[in-house]
Enzyme design. Structure first.
Site, PDB file in Angstrom:
ATOM      1  N   SER A 396       0.824  -1.211   0.000  1.00 41.39           N
ATOM      2  CA  SER A 396       0.000   0.000   0.000  1.00 41.39           C
ATOM      3  C   SER A 396       0.856   1.259   0.000  1.00 41.39           C
ATOM      4  CB  SER A 396      -0.944   0.012   1.204  1.00 41.39           C
ATOM      5  OG  SER A 396      -0.228   0.036   2.421  1.00 41.39           O
ATOM      6  N   ASP A 444      -4.015   0.637   6.859  1.00 43.84           N
ATOM      7  CA  ASP A 444      -2.762   1.015   6.196  1.00 43.84           C
ATOM      8  C   ASP A 444      -2.943   2.273   5.348  1.00 43.84           C
ATOM      9  OD1 ASP A 444      -2.188  -1.384   7.277  1.00 43.84           O
ATOM     10  OD2 ASP A 444      -1.622  -2.385   5.418  1.00 43.84           O
TER      11      ASP A 444
END
Length: 706
Positions: A396, A444
């Site tokens: 991510s 995240d």
């Protein structure tokens, strides 16, 4: 490439020119700091004609400065130290009074390494070297390793190919040294005789693997420049100052050579410096301080962005749209099945290209949906220092960096894309879930959009009514000192940890539904301890509960033996620990009771007064949660011995990362090039300087032709 057969490594082409040409260019750029008339190349008798032929085509380089060491066989070689001694004696008059640079002929520094800056910053009476951090701990036993004092930059030890558990350092030192002649020259001349036939010059326990490869009765590193430097630092108390580089490329075979040259052609200019970017976007790794994995189940988390690791994406204008494969993370060829298996264990089956491609596709769709026209192509490349597959949000981070980079490249704002900041994490998650099928939660993406420390509420009713959760930033300075430990031998994808729990939660299994609600409540309690109660020591008990409940819900088979061992190791050293993400890494906090805390009250008051003087740094004497440097090294060695790493966490205080743009005598130089070619020796005289400036900022990448 057939014409390169038999060529010495120092003459192989990099960026269309022989490797040595780039060093000559670097020397010429120093404005006289390196005297080209005193640059010497030492090679064996077999390669000598090739270097003479090369020298004939180099403006300002005399062919007589190519020195033949007269050896013709591997068994009869002088070795790198022998070649260095040869040039020192043979050119004694020419280099008298000049300091010396020694460079291995199979080594090159790329990407904006500034030789002039390195030399100018070298303090009087101190020698110099460079180092970079190894991404693979197994490489420790193949490299020269330096232990560096952080405050001064001085090398405490230089160990030539130590065993991985002989040192906590992961800093590798390529064969590049700036040596003060009046400090070291006399010692270099006596090096071989003084260390003795079987002396262990670096003071470490014998390395049987290395010694078994050396002839009986000899020191296995006696002809190694790194071995000599280790001896100079330990036995002769030479002060060696290190400057950090950002990374390394290794070339082991033709396929890697071609892939790496292709990468260079897209990101570097003819002198191997970075092409001017339009945008550089950097996003840090993250840790879940509390509440995870409830973020994937409508829960709450407390998450922190950390500066220890980051992903970086660079965009520059180009005629066609090009996504650049990274030689380390996106290889398409391997030297053997063993090489392929080892690379896959460390990096998984996928590199970063699919992440860039999916981000670009989603970005284009968002532009289309918002009625925004974008034009102009780019070349996009990436790099990352985030350990793979240990739940630190590496994928991510690349996606978020790419998305932010695209917005900056085209000069767009979230308003242009008809997005709110709170909604951006969901769009980034959509890239991973919908485009790539990666099983993940929102935590995240929120922390990588917001940065700092954030309390997150992912209640499904909230998300349904307002389209996103509630995200509350908290001052990261309220956190106690924490540590991170992670597995260096993982061979599974972290996303798999969530799989069965999600299905059981959807079915309404009481253990999972109630358990996730309780885990989520730990995030609220942690927030209260930090913000309202000023009792950061309470986080340790919450971490223990968080991990215990996770273990109960998932079962040991899913949590994994190595992860359980990580938490157990932390407990052995008086720390509470829990998963930092979905597995493979844990966040650790020293357990401090109220009695111990109150005994440090005065120190904490002083700390509070001074905590803003230096970003998030705490004085160990006043910080009950911090270990001393000696204690940290002891703990780290214990983790390393079992295949883990251990480090202090450095919080990232903001989501807004800065854009990444980077009194001397003349010098002579000596090069040393591996077994097939030369000791390319540059006897580089460095003018004395009394200023003691800090080491140059991190720049430069080492290219090593193995």
């Amino acid at each position: 490439f057939i014409h390169l057969l038999g060529q010495p490594k120092a003459l192989l082409p990099v960026g269309g020119k022989p490797l040595l040409d780039h060093w000559i260019h670097r020397f010429k750029e120093t404005d006289g700091l390196v005297d080209l008339s005193r640059v010497y190349i030492v090679t064996n008798a077999l390669m000598y004609p090739k270097f003479v032929k090369w020298a004939n085509g180099v403006d300002g380089f005399a062919t007589e400065n190519v020195i033949n060491d007269e050896t013709k066989t591997y068994e009869g070689r002088l070795g790198a130290v022998g070649d260095l001694k040869l040039v020192i004696e043979k050119k004694r008059k020419e280099i008298d009074g000049f300091d010396i640079i020694v460079v291995a002929g199979d080594t090159l520094f790329l990407s904006d390494f500034e030789l002039t800056s390195f030399l100018e910053r070298l303090p009087e009476k101190k020698c110099g070297c460079v180092y970079y951090k190894l991404s693979d701990p197994s490489e420790v036993s193949k490299r020269g390793i330096v232990e560096v004092e952080e405050s001064s930059g001085l090398v405490i030890k230089l160990l030539e190919k130590p065993l991985h558990n002989q040192t906590t350092s992961r800093f590798a030192c390529p064969a590049f040294y700036a040596l003060r002649s009046r400090v070291v020259l006399k010692h270099i001349r006596s090096f071989g005789s003084q260390i003795g036939a079987s002396s262990d010059y670096n003071g470490e326990e014998d390395d049987k693997e290395h010694k078994s490869k050396a002839p009986p009765g000899t020191n296995p590193h006696a002809d190694s420049i790194g071995g000599m430097m280790g001896w100079l630092v330990k036995e002769k108390k030479i002060q060696l100052r290190g400057a950090p580089l950002i990374g390394r490329f290794d070339i082991a075979d033709l396929a890697q050579w071609k892939e790496t040259l292709t990468h260079f052609s897209m990101v570097l200019d003819e002198h191997l410096n970075k092409l001017p970017p339009k945008v550089v976007s950097r996003v840090c790794a993250r840790i879940g301080v509390m509440g995870n994995p409830s973020d994937g189940f409508g829960g709450k988390t407390l998450s922190l962005s950390i500066r220890n690791f980051h992903a970086e994406v660079t965009l520059r204008p180009s005629r066609r749209l090009v996504l650049v494969a990274h030689p380390e993370f996106d290889p398409s060829s391997f030297s053997s099945l063993e090489h392929l298996a080892g690379h896959t264990d460390q990096n998984g089956y996928y590199g970063g290209l699919r992440l860039l491609k999916a981000t670009c596709r989603m970005f284009k769709q968002l532009c289309k949906d918002a009625g925004v026209e974008v034009s102009g192509n780019f070349t996009m490349s990436y790099s990352t220092t985030i350990p793979r597959m240990v739940g630190l949000a590496g994928s991510s981070a690349i996606i978020t960096a790419a998305f932010k980079g695209l917005m900056r490249f085209y000069g767009l704002t979230l308003l242009d894309l008809k997005l709110k900041k709170e909604a951006l994490p969901q769009k980034i998650l959509d890239i991973e879930v919908n485009e790539l099928g990666i099983n993940a939660g929102l935590q995240d993406r929120v922390i990588q959009v917001y940065g700092g420390l954030v309390h997150m509420n992912f209640d499904s009713k909230l998300i349904k009514t307002q389209g996103h959760g509630d995200y509350t930033p908290i001052d990261p300075k309220l956190l106690p000192t924490m540590y991170l430990a992670w597995n260096t031998t993982v061979a599974e994808e972290s996303g798999k940890v969530h799989s069965t729990a999600k299905q059981r939660w959807i079915k309404g299994e009481k253990l999972i539904v109630d358990g996730m609600k309780e885990v989520a409540s730990f995030a609220d309690e942690a927030k209260k301890a930090l913000v309202a109660d000023n009792t950061p020591e309470d986080l340790a008990g919450l971490m223990q509960k968080n991990f215990a409940l996770r273990r109960k819900m998932y079962g040991d088979g899913v949590v994994g033996e190595r992860n359980i061992e990580l938490v157990s190791l932390a407990k052995n050293f008086g720390m509470a620990a829990k998963f930092s993400g979905s597995g493979g890494a844990v966040v650790c906090l020293r357990i401090v009771n109220n009695k111990n805390k109150s005994s440090n009250a005065e120190g904490e008051k002083d700390q509070e007064k001074n905590k803003n003087n230096e970003e998030n740094n705490k004085d160990e004497a006043d910080d009950p949660f911090a270990f001393t440097e000696e204690e940290e090294n002891k703990i780290r060695l214990s983790f390393i011995s079992k295949g883990y790493e251990f480090a202090r966490i450095h919080p990232n205080l903001s989501a807004n990362q800065p854009e990444v743009g980077s009194n001397i005598k003349r010098s002579t130089s000596y090069f040393s090039g591996g077994g097939d070619a030369a000791t390319v020796a540059a006897a580089a005289a460095i003018k004395n300087t009394k200023s003691c400036r800090s080491p140059a900022a991190k720049s430069g990448i080492v290219l090593q032709i193995d």
